[in-house]
Every structure is written in structure tokens, then in C-alpha cells.
Write an enzyme that holds these catalytic residues in place. Structure first.
Site, PDB file in Angstrom:
ATOM      1  N   SER A   1       0.563  -1.289   0.176  1.00 60.80           N
ATOM      2  CA  SER A   1      -0.012   0.167  -0.001  1.00 60.80           C
ATOM      3  C   SER A   1       1.065   1.281   0.663  1.00 60.80           C
ATOM      4  CB  SER A   1      -1.213  -0.895   1.234  1.00 60.80           C
ATOM      5  OG  SER A   1      -1.737  -1.064   1.375  1.00 60.80           O
TER       6      SER A   1
HETATM    7  N1  SAH Z   1      -0.441  -4.741   4.728  1.00 55.16           N
HETATM    8  C1  SAH Z   1       0.075  -5.094   3.082  1.00 55.16           C
HETATM    9  C2  SAH Z   1      -1.068  -5.234   2.002  1.00 55.16           C
HETATM   10  C3  SAH Z   1      -0.613  -5.607   0.716  1.00 55.16           C
HETATM   11  S1  SAH Z   1      -1.720  -5.915   0.284  1.00 55.16           S
HETATM   12  C4  SAH Z   1       1.088  -3.532   3.230  1.00 55.16           C
HETATM   13  O1  SAH Z   1       1.495  -3.196   3.990  1.00 55.16           O
HETATM   14  O2  SAH Z   1       1.704  -3.350   2.278  1.00 55.16           O
HETATM   15  C5  SAH Z   1      -3.375  -7.236   0.543  1.00 55.16           C
HETATM   16  C6  SAH Z   1      -2.575  -8.378   1.079  1.00 55.16           C
HETATM   17  O3  SAH Z   1      -3.833  -9.060   1.428  1.00 55.16           O
HETATM   18  C7  SAH Z   1      -2.152  -9.172  -0.349  1.00 55.16           C
HETATM   19  O4  SAH Z   1      -1.249 -10.161   0.073  1.00 55.16           O
HETATM   20  C8  SAH Z   1      -3.244 -10.239  -0.526  1.00 55.16           C
HETATM   21  O5  SAH Z   1      -2.580 -11.766  -0.798  1.00 55.16           O
HETATM   22  C9  SAH Z   1      -4.029 -10.554   0.927  1.00 55.16           C
HETATM   23  N2  SAH Z   1      -5.683 -10.601   0.898  1.00 55.16           N
HETATM   24  C10 SAH Z   1      -6.155 -11.264  -0.011  1.00 55.16           C
HETATM   25  N3  SAH Z   1      -7.458 -11.820  -0.119  1.00 55.16           N
HETATM   26  C11 SAH Z   1      -6.839 -12.262   1.628  1.00 55.16           C
HETATM   27  C12 SAH Z   1      -7.712 -12.785   2.719  1.00 55.16           C
HETATM   28  N4  SAH Z   1      -8.802 -13.761   2.100  1.00 55.16           N
HETATM   29  N5  SAH Z   1      -7.050 -13.705   3.395  1.00 55.16           N
HETATM   30  C13 SAH Z   1      -5.414 -12.978   4.170  1.00 55.16           C
HETATM   31  N6  SAH Z   1      -4.884 -12.006   2.499  1.00 55.16           N
HETATM   32  C14 SAH Z   1      -5.334 -11.948   1.853  1.00 55.16           C
END
Ligand code: SAH
Length: 228
Positions: free
Chosen positions: A70
């Protein structure tokens, strides 16, 4: 790296990181714990080497596997919303859904949220987040779980704070159930046309929902498939 080269290497990133935090302040981030956390966490170490020169720009960056880290402003806003009107201690037991590379996890820890669980459904990212968080050497360590965040983490509930960093179409019911009374969830919701960031407070008489601003996240995957 040791000696002079290493100090030059680090100071370049430090300068950019300080500028990033100044920009965040100008954009309305005022909570000291959040600003200090983002001053201290080396975001470039969460990003693959080829993209590191962009690490302190206010943009999301690819993590591989179709996922993104993000943008710094989004991380700051979500952390500030989660902590609003509460001390770090009052934020209590915290659950993050969507660990990705672990940057948001690190910011939560550095902001003082120490009883922290984070769920990621893609195993390679979960492993990478563990490595990243170990590498930056924070004194406490979040408990990282590879699994489906849609289901929350019933065995560790209730949570005083829940932060979801991928966008579902509806609030996952399990997360509403696992939120403590007096607790707060911050999450993006996708209405099919656009995404908005919401704050949901659980009160003794029900839920108070506040729409904050537009958002842009990868989807929260809702499949009943076992994690990859
Ligand atoms: N918090 C992160 C953002 C990562 S993007 C940061 O610091 O930048 C969002 C993440 O959510 C992805 O890695 C994706 O694989 C995960 N995700 C999507 N659906 C999910 C689910 N049902 N359970 C767990 N993780 C999930």
C-alpha cells in the site's frame, strides 16, 4: 556493508524517509506514534531491490503474485484511524488481514501495538513478511499466520482492533463477530464501482459505521479454497 559506504547508503534512504514523513504531515497525518513509526521503519527493505529507489515515493508498488504494498499515505491513514482517541495500549489485541510484505504490520508494531496477529493467504508472501520483519529487528514480533483472513482468527478473538488491507465487497461476518465490544475495525469496502475506507466501531448496542474517504486496494479474496 560496513564503514563509510554503508553510512552513505543508509543516509540516502533516511533522508528520503524523513521527506516522506514530512509529506504525510502536510497531508494531515498528525498522530505522533504513526509519524515516529514511519520515520523508523525502513520501507525500502520491504521492497524488491529493482524498485527500491521508489520506496519513499507516495505510491503503491508491486510485490509480485499480483499484490501490492500500500502507498505510505494509506498505511498512515489506516493506522491513525485505528488509533484515533485511543492509546496504543487501548488498541489492545489487534488483527491485520492481508500481511503482504509486512510493512503495515511493522508500522503497527512500531506504533506500539504489540499484541498483534496478521493473516496472509499467499504462503510465499507470508514467508517473505516473516523474513522482512525479522530483518528489521523490532523488539516484539507479530504472529504471522498463513490462512484465509475472511474467517478471522477465532481462537485468538476477541480483538480490540482489526485492520483489513484488501477490499471485500461486504464486511466479513466473522470479523464483525470477532471484534470486541468497544473495539474498532478499519477496512476498505468495494461497492462494485468504487472503494471507500470505513471505520466500524462495535458498541454495546450495535455497530457505528463511518465512511472516511475513497480508497484503492487489491481485492480481499473470498474463496473457500485452501491457502496456496
Ligand atoms: N498490508 C500490506 C498490503 C498488502 S496487499 C502492506 O503493508 O502493504 C493485500 C494483501 O492481502 C495481499 O498480499 C493479498 O494476498 C492478501 N489477501 C487477499 N485476500 C486475502 C484473504 N482472504 N486472506 C488473507 N489475505 C488476503
Amino acid at each position: 556493508m560496513k564503514g563509510q559506504d554503508s553510512s552513505r547508503y543508509w543516509s540516502g534512504y533516511e533522508l528520503r524517509r524523513n521527506r516522506m514523513v514530512e509529506r504525510l504531515q502536510q497531508m494531515g497525518i498528525s498522530r505522533q506514534e504513526v509519524l515516529l513509526a514511519m520515520t523508523s521503519i525502513p520501507r525500502h527493505l520491504f521492497i524488491e531491490e529493482a524498485l527500491r529507489s521508489r520506496a519513499y515515493d507516495d505510491m503503491s508498488l508491486p510485490l509480485g503474485l499480483g499484490q501490492t504494498i500500500s502507498q505510505p499515505y494509506t498505511v498512515a491513514v489506516m493506522t491513525q484511524l485505528l488509533m484515533a482517541d485511543r492509546t496504543a495500549a487501548q488498541c489492545g489485541r489487534t488483527l491485520e488481514i492481508g500481511t503482504g510484505c509486512g510493512y503495515q504490520t511493522a508500522v503497527l508494531q512500531a506504533a506500539g501495538l504489540h499484541d498483534l496477529f496478521s493473516i496472509e493467504r499467499l504462503r510465499p508472501l507470508c514467508e517473505r513478511a516473516k523474513k522482512n520483519l525479522r530483518a528489521i529487528g523490532l523488539p516484539t514480533f507479530a504472529r504471522l499466520i498463513c490462512g484465509d483472513g475472511y474467517l478471522g482468527l477465532e481462537q485468538q478473538a476477541p480483538f480490540n482492533s482489526i485492520i483489513v488491507t484488501a477490499a471485500p465487497r461486504e464486511v466479513p461476518v466473522a470479523l464483525l463477530q470477532q471484534l470486541a465490544i468497544g473495539g474498532r475495525m478499519v477496512l476498505p469496502l468495494d461497492d462494485g464501482n468504487a472503494q471507500f475506507l470505513w471505520v466500524i466501531d462495535k458498541t454495546p448496542s450495535g455497530f457505528r459505521e463511518t465512511c472516511v474517504q475513497q480508497a484503492l486496494f487489491v481485492p480481499l479474496v473470498n474463496d473457500k479454497m485452501p491457502p496456496m
